[in-house]
Scaffold this motif. Structure first.
Motif, PDB file in Angstrom:
ATOM      1  N   ASP A 138      66.934 -43.706 -23.294  1.00 38.01           N
ATOM      2  CA  ASP A 138      66.301 -44.875 -23.163  1.00 38.01           C
ATOM      3  C   ASP A 138      65.650 -45.062 -21.830  1.00 38.01           C
ATOM      4  O   ASP A 138      64.732 -46.072 -21.303  1.00 38.01           O
ATOM      5  CB  ASP A 138      67.278 -45.889 -23.225  1.00 38.01           C
ATOM      6  CG  ASP A 138      67.863 -46.208 -24.524  1.00 38.01           C
ATOM      7  OD1 ASP A 138      67.072 -45.691 -25.502  1.00 38.01           O
ATOM      8  OD2 ASP A 138      68.911 -46.337 -24.829  1.00 38.01           O
ATOM      9  N   ILE A 139      65.894 -44.109 -20.967  1.00 35.89           N
ATOM     10  CA  ILE A 139      65.329 -43.920 -19.546  1.00 35.89           C
ATOM     11  C   ILE A 139      64.104 -43.479 -19.698  1.00 35.89           C
ATOM     12  O   ILE A 139      63.750 -42.212 -20.061  1.00 35.89           O
ATOM     13  CB  ILE A 139      66.222 -43.216 -18.548  1.00 35.89           C
ATOM     14  CG1 ILE A 139      67.800 -43.772 -18.419  1.00 35.89           C
ATOM     15  CG2 ILE A 139      65.688 -43.092 -17.335  1.00 35.89           C
ATOM     16  CD1 ILE A 139      68.377 -43.004 -17.542  1.00 35.89           C
ATOM     17  N   TYR A 188      67.900 -32.548 -20.187  1.00 39.12           N
ATOM     18  CA  TYR A 188      68.824 -33.228 -20.349  1.00 39.12           C
ATOM     19  C   TYR A 188      68.615 -34.639 -20.457  1.00 39.12           C
ATOM     20  O   TYR A 188      69.445 -35.528 -21.247  1.00 39.12           O
ATOM     21  CB  TYR A 188      69.807 -32.848 -19.283  1.00 39.12           C
ATOM     22  CG  TYR A 188      71.058 -33.386 -18.989  1.00 39.12           C
ATOM     23  CD1 TYR A 188      72.185 -32.818 -19.868  1.00 39.12           C
ATOM     24  CD2 TYR A 188      71.398 -34.576 -18.339  1.00 39.12           C
ATOM     25  CE1 TYR A 188      73.421 -33.167 -19.837  1.00 39.12           C
ATOM     26  CE2 TYR A 188      72.554 -35.036 -18.352  1.00 39.12           C
ATOM     27  CZ  TYR A 188      73.843 -34.655 -19.286  1.00 39.12           C
ATOM     28  OH  TYR A 188      74.986 -35.207 -19.024  1.00 39.12           O
ATOM     29  N   MET A 189      68.094 -35.223 -19.605  1.00 40.97           N
ATOM     30  CA  MET A 189      67.824 -36.633 -19.588  1.00 40.97           C
ATOM     31  C   MET A 189      67.115 -37.240 -20.813  1.00 40.97           C
ATOM     32  O   MET A 189      67.663 -38.098 -21.304  1.00 40.97           O
ATOM     33  CB  MET A 189      67.141 -37.137 -18.471  1.00 40.97           C
ATOM     34  CG  MET A 189      67.673 -37.056 -17.003  1.00 40.97           C
ATOM     35  SD  MET A 189      69.085 -38.095 -16.796  1.00 40.97           S
ATOM     36  CE  MET A 189      68.223 -39.518 -16.444  1.00 40.97           C
ATOM     37  N   ASN A 190      66.182 -36.483 -21.448  1.00 42.26           N
ATOM     38  CA  ASN A 190      65.562 -36.962 -22.732  1.00 42.26           C
ATOM     39  C   ASN A 190      66.672 -36.656 -23.920  1.00 42.26           C
ATOM     40  O   ASN A 190      66.562 -37.477 -24.781  1.00 42.26           O
ATOM     41  CB  ASN A 190      64.592 -35.945 -22.874  1.00 42.26           C
ATOM     42  CG  ASN A 190      63.245 -36.428 -22.044  1.00 42.26           C
ATOM     43  OD1 ASN A 190      63.038 -37.544 -21.724  1.00 42.26           O
ATOM     44  ND2 ASN A 190      62.130 -35.453 -21.928  1.00 42.26           N
ATOM     45  N   LYS A 191      67.565 -36.024 -23.789  1.00 41.58           N
ATOM     46  CA  LYS A 191      68.690 -35.601 -24.844  1.00 41.58           C
ATOM     47  C   LYS A 191      69.713 -36.710 -24.710  1.00 41.58           C
ATOM     48  O   LYS A 191      69.980 -37.103 -25.544  1.00 41.58           O
ATOM     49  CB  LYS A 191      69.080 -34.282 -24.752  1.00 41.58           C
ATOM     50  CG  LYS A 191      69.900 -33.885 -25.912  1.00 41.58           C
ATOM     51  CD  LYS A 191      70.447 -32.456 -25.831  1.00 41.58           C
ATOM     52  CE  LYS A 191      71.607 -32.285 -26.675  1.00 41.58           C
ATOM     53  NZ  LYS A 191      72.088 -30.658 -26.828  1.00 41.58           N
ATOM     54  N   HIS A 192      70.148 -36.941 -23.441  1.00 38.23           N
ATOM     55  CA  HIS A 192      71.446 -37.620 -23.355  1.00 38.23           C
ATOM     56  C   HIS A 192      71.125 -39.229 -22.932  1.00 38.23           C
ATOM     57  O   HIS A 192      71.734 -40.085 -23.165  1.00 38.23           O
ATOM     58  CB  HIS A 192      72.330 -37.121 -22.354  1.00 38.23           C
ATOM     59  CG  HIS A 192      72.988 -35.915 -22.766  1.00 38.23           C
ATOM     60  ND1 HIS A 192      73.847 -35.541 -23.564  1.00 38.23           N
ATOM     61  CD2 HIS A 192      72.597 -34.414 -22.690  1.00 38.23           C
ATOM     62  CE1 HIS A 192      74.149 -34.165 -23.852  1.00 38.23           C
ATOM     63  NE2 HIS A 192      73.176 -33.832 -23.161  1.00 38.23           N
ATOM     64  N   TYR A 193      69.932 -39.646 -22.363  1.00 35.23           N
ATOM     65  CA  TYR A 193      69.396 -40.675 -21.865  1.00 35.23           C
ATOM     66  C   TYR A 193      67.983 -41.096 -22.451  1.00 35.23           C
ATOM     67  O   TYR A 193      67.186 -41.195 -21.431  1.00 35.23           O
ATOM     68  CB  TYR A 193      69.546 -41.065 -20.331  1.00 35.23           C
ATOM     69  CG  TYR A 193      71.060 -40.484 -19.867  1.00 35.23           C
ATOM     70  CD1 TYR A 193      72.082 -41.449 -19.981  1.00 35.23           C
ATOM     71  CD2 TYR A 193      71.366 -39.205 -19.480  1.00 35.23           C
ATOM     72  CE1 TYR A 193      73.386 -41.230 -19.484  1.00 35.23           C
ATOM     73  CE2 TYR A 193      72.587 -39.004 -18.805  1.00 35.23           C
ATOM     74  CZ  TYR A 193      73.686 -40.074 -18.968  1.00 35.23           C
ATOM     75  OH  TYR A 193      74.948 -39.645 -18.663  1.00 35.23           O
TER      76      TYR A 193
END
Length: 239
Positions: free
Chosen positions: A47-48, A40-45
């Protein structure tokens, strides 16, 4: 016969204790949630920046610690019930009994750790690297269980010991995250889990010599601590 009876007794105890159930399924649930959160983080964020090394270490390679905690409380409960005093006068003495317990849980822990690591899938390692790392990781099972069973006199003290030993895991992880590039990081070598972290790092970087050295130190140091705790357990904790 002996092994099957131990397995039946342990399974019955785990299935009737909510804490034991939680500790047994926690690695699987944590791995699934972490994997979903990572995607989820790789898809939506995007840049993090996330650190797959620390995540894999904190989830997959800490799985044996959970198993060690479960075994530690089992041994503690048996000590309270006088099981070991009864076993000491039978052909299956305490040494053989503990060997069976450790052997069974190490096998189970190795299988669990492998699958949890693969469920995460954050770092891909050839089996020639991954299996030795898992072997060193599962050496933490008797170490963790002996710390709980040796120094605690009852379940309440067992929880205190479990919490108190958490820093032996947390400190090496923090050092690996913040100070891995500094020579001062080697001071964390007093904690056995540190050598597992270094072996994992060297495996990722394909540094064979340092990988073997870290594995050797890690397994030797952990088994030495297990031997010391085992002697203490036999001479003091079972009185």
């Amino acid at each position: 016969m002996v092994i099957s009876q131990i397995l039946k007794t342990d399974t019955r105890r785990i299935l009737t204790d909510p804490f034991m159930i939680f500790m047994s399924i926690a690695p699987w649930v944590t791995a699934i949630i972490t994997k979903a959160g990572w995607l989820y983080m790789n898809k939506h964020y995007p840049d993090i920046t996330l650190d797959p090394l620390i995540t894999s270490l904190a989830v997959a390679l800490l799985t044996p610690m959970n198993i060690g905690i479960v075994l530690g409380f089992q041994l503690l409960e048996e000590k309270e019930q006088g099981v070991f005093r009864a076993i000491s006068v039978t052909p299956l003495n305490n040494d053989y009994y503990l060997f069976y317990r450790f052997a069974i849980t190490v096998v189970i822990g190795s299988i669990m750790t492998y699958f949890v690591h693969e469920i995460l899938g954050l770092i891909s390692l050839p089996l020639v690297f991954l299996l030795p790392v898992i072997l060193v990781a599962t050496c933490q099972i008797p170490l963790q269980s002996l710390m709980i069973a040796s120094f605690a006199r009852n379940t309440l003290e067992g929880f205190a010991v479990m919490k108190g030993t958490g820093f032996t895991l947390l400190v090496p992880l923090l050092v690996a995250y913040f100070f891995s590039d500094y020579s001062i990081s080697w001071l964390a070598g007093i904690f056995p889990f540190f050598w597992l972290i270094k072996a994992y790092q060297f495996a990722i970087n394909d540094q064979i010599g340092l990988f073997i050295a870290s594995l050797s130190v890690g397994i030797s140091y952990t088994l030495l601590l297990c031997w010391i705790l085992f002697r203490y357990y036999r001479t003091n904790a079972l009185k």
